[in-house]
Enzyme design. Structure first.
Site, mmCIF file in Angstrom:
data_model
loop_
_atom_site.group_PDB
_atom_site.id
_atom_site.type_symbol
_atom_site.label_atom_id
_atom_site.label_comp_id
_atom_site.label_asym_id
_atom_site.label_seq_id
_atom_site.Cartn_x
_atom_site.Cartn_y
_atom_site.Cartn_z
ATOM 1 N N GLY A 207 0.816 -1.217 0.000
ATOM 2 C CA GLY A 207 0.000 0.000 0.000
ATOM 3 C C GLY A 207 0.842 1.255 0.000
ATOM 4 O O GLY A 207 1.785 1.379 -0.778
ATOM 5 N N GLU A 208 0.557 2.165 0.933
ATOM 6 C CA GLU A 208 1.299 3.431 0.950
ATOM 7 C C GLU A 208 2.751 3.247 1.392
ATOM 8 O O GLU A 208 3.525 4.204 1.402
ATOM 9 C CB GLU A 208 0.600 4.464 1.839
ATOM 10 C CG GLU A 208 0.635 4.126 3.294
ATOM 11 C CD GLU A 208 0.224 5.306 4.182
ATOM 12 O OE1 GLU A 208 0.362 6.457 3.758
ATOM 13 O OE2 GLU A 208 -0.231 5.050 5.301
ATOM 14 N N GLY A 210 4.768 1.126 -0.235
ATOM 15 C CA GLY A 210 5.554 0.693 -1.391
ATOM 16 C C GLY A 210 5.429 -0.772 -1.736
ATOM 17 O O GLY A 210 4.446 -1.433 -1.374
ATOM 18 N N ASP A 238 -4.363 -3.526 -8.401
ATOM 19 C CA ASP A 238 -4.557 -3.967 -9.793
ATOM 20 C C ASP A 238 -3.888 -2.997 -10.764
ATOM 21 O O ASP A 238 -3.348 -3.406 -11.789
ATOM 22 C CB ASP A 238 -6.054 -4.049 -10.111
ATOM 23 C CG ASP A 238 -6.762 -5.006 -9.173
ATOM 24 O OD1 ASP A 238 -6.232 -6.105 -8.961
ATOM 25 O OD2 ASP A 238 -7.813 -4.636 -8.641
HETATM 26 P P1 AMP Z 1 -7.587 -3.842 -5.198
HETATM 27 O O1 AMP Z 1 -8.016 -2.606 -4.454
HETATM 28 O O2 AMP Z 1 -6.465 -3.610 -6.147
HETATM 29 O O3 AMP Z 1 -7.387 -5.007 -4.292
HETATM 30 O O4 AMP Z 1 -8.802 -4.261 -6.133
HETATM 31 C C1 AMP Z 1 -10.118 -3.867 -5.939
HETATM 32 C C2 AMP Z 1 -10.972 -4.450 -7.059
HETATM 33 O O5 AMP Z 1 -11.022 -5.868 -6.911
HETATM 34 C C3 AMP Z 1 -12.390 -3.945 -7.010
HETATM 35 O O6 AMP Z 1 -12.634 -3.165 -8.165
HETATM 36 C C4 AMP Z 1 -13.267 -5.199 -6.956
HETATM 37 O O7 AMP Z 1 -14.292 -5.205 -7.908
HETATM 38 C C5 AMP Z 1 -12.314 -6.334 -7.222
HETATM 39 N N1 AMP Z 1 -12.569 -7.478 -6.340
HETATM 40 C C6 AMP Z 1 -12.952 -7.454 -5.050
HETATM 41 N N2 AMP Z 1 -13.086 -8.700 -4.557
HETATM 42 C C7 AMP Z 1 -12.768 -9.546 -5.569
HETATM 43 C C8 AMP Z 1 -12.708 -10.962 -5.704
HETATM 44 N N3 AMP Z 1 -12.986 -11.789 -4.696
HETATM 45 N N4 AMP Z 1 -12.326 -11.469 -6.895
HETATM 46 C C9 AMP Z 1 -12.021 -10.653 -7.914
HETATM 47 N N5 AMP Z 1 -12.068 -9.322 -7.872
HETATM 48 C C10 AMP Z 1 -12.439 -8.763 -6.706
#
Ligand code: AMP
Length: 308
Positions: A207-208, A210, A238
């Protein structure tokens, strides 16, 4: 031009942070990865599924950023995957309030014919059996397979997850998930244990604080850029993965040295993502803005020291 296959959710998200709350907005792992990777001019395609309730304009958004959406199945009488999360005051951690798999429950991914020979496959967050299903469809072994996952899948599909982890070169995972997957508190020991599960490279996102890249006893660390405005961390992981994969697909150099640069690109792109709610900041990001921030990153991390 290198081809990149991106797998992951295309979703509705409802997010609450200390700065505000949204109704259902565009989200999903593949969405963030695609938007981020689109900054590298690679030939990329998303493989996912949505329901008949998903606005066409959201799909157009990916298409307009040159992400091929032929592999995004639309189940007309189904509902789109929905996730809702609430961030704690420090914004470093969050609670998942709702995960509705909906159309994801019976999803059979289909990789478009033209992308079955892609050099790089980015297996974003989704059921590990679907991630494996995509790898199985590749007609030649990708030069680089990267996997991202989360605690949700560790809780409900650990065996499938361990099987697909064996078949990838890189795993990107956050610190909490690395600890859960390995059963180790120390991230160094956790990375070593995850190496033993298959991936030669382990990226741990903090996260913040790094990100760390581990390979063969070597460690590289990139801080996160200190930002004035952080509104919503959703999708930062992501977006990091999309920048990392996009840069590697563009350069075609999968060495440890080049992966260090990929980590810097991933961190840089993630720093934009958190500045606005959802995907908003990533939708119109320009090369000039990215360049400027890379430059800031360079001055943040560069120093000379004379060791005597
Ligand atoms: P992150 O903040 O990078 O972990 O990703 C958040 C994104 O992951 C959101 O846009 C959600 O729609 C997606 N997400 C949340 N839970 C899941 C899951 N179990 N499987 C796949 N994608 C997910």
């Amino acid at each position: 031009m290198s081809k990149l296959v991106i797998v992951g959710t295309v979703a509705f998200d409802a997010i609450e942070t200390p700065f505000g709350k949204t109704d259902k907005i565009l989200g999903g792992a593949a969405t963030y990865i695609g938007l981020s990777a689109s900054n590298f001019n690679v030939d990329s395609a998303a493989v996912s599924v949505v329901g008949g309730d998903f606005p066409q304009e959201y799909l157009e958004l990916l298409k307009n950023r040159n992400v091929d959406i032929e592999g995004v199945e639309i189940v007309k009488d189904g509902k789109t995957f929905f996730w809702s999360g609430k961030y704690h005051n420090d914004m470093n951690s969050r609670d998942t309030l709702v995960t509705e798999l909906n159309v994801l429950e019976h999803f059979n991914p289909i990789v478009p014919e033209n992308y079955k020979d892609a050099d790089v496959v980015m297996l974003g967050n989704l059921h590990p059996a679907v991630q494996q299903g995509v790898l199985n469809q590749m007609t030649k072994k990708p030069k680089l397979a990267i996997l991202d996952t989360m605690n949700f899948w560790m809780d409900i599909a650990l065996d499938d997850l361990l099987s697909v982890i064996k078949n990838v070169d890189v795993i990107t995972i956050n610190d909490e998930e690395a600890r859960q997957l390995s059963g180790e508190y120390s991230l160094v020991v956790a990375a070593r244990k995850i190496h033993e599960m298959g991936p030669k490279y382990v990226v741990i996102k903090k996260g913040e604080h790094g990100a760390l890249l581990f390979h063969n006893g070597n460690v590289f660390y990139a801080p996160a850029l200190p930002l004035e405005e952080v509104f919503d961390p959703t999708g930062a992981g992501d977006t990091f993965a999309g920048g990392f994969a996009g840069y590697l697909a563009k350069t075609g150099d999968f060495s440890f040295e080049n992966m260090k640069t990929a980590v810097i690109y991933g961190s840089t792109l993630a720093s934009f993502c958190v500045e606005k709610f959802g995907t908003e900041r990533m939708q119109n990001l320009t090369d000039k803005e990215i360049y400027k921030r890379l430059d800031q990153f360079k001055s943040l991390t560069q120093f000379d020291i004379e060791l005597t």
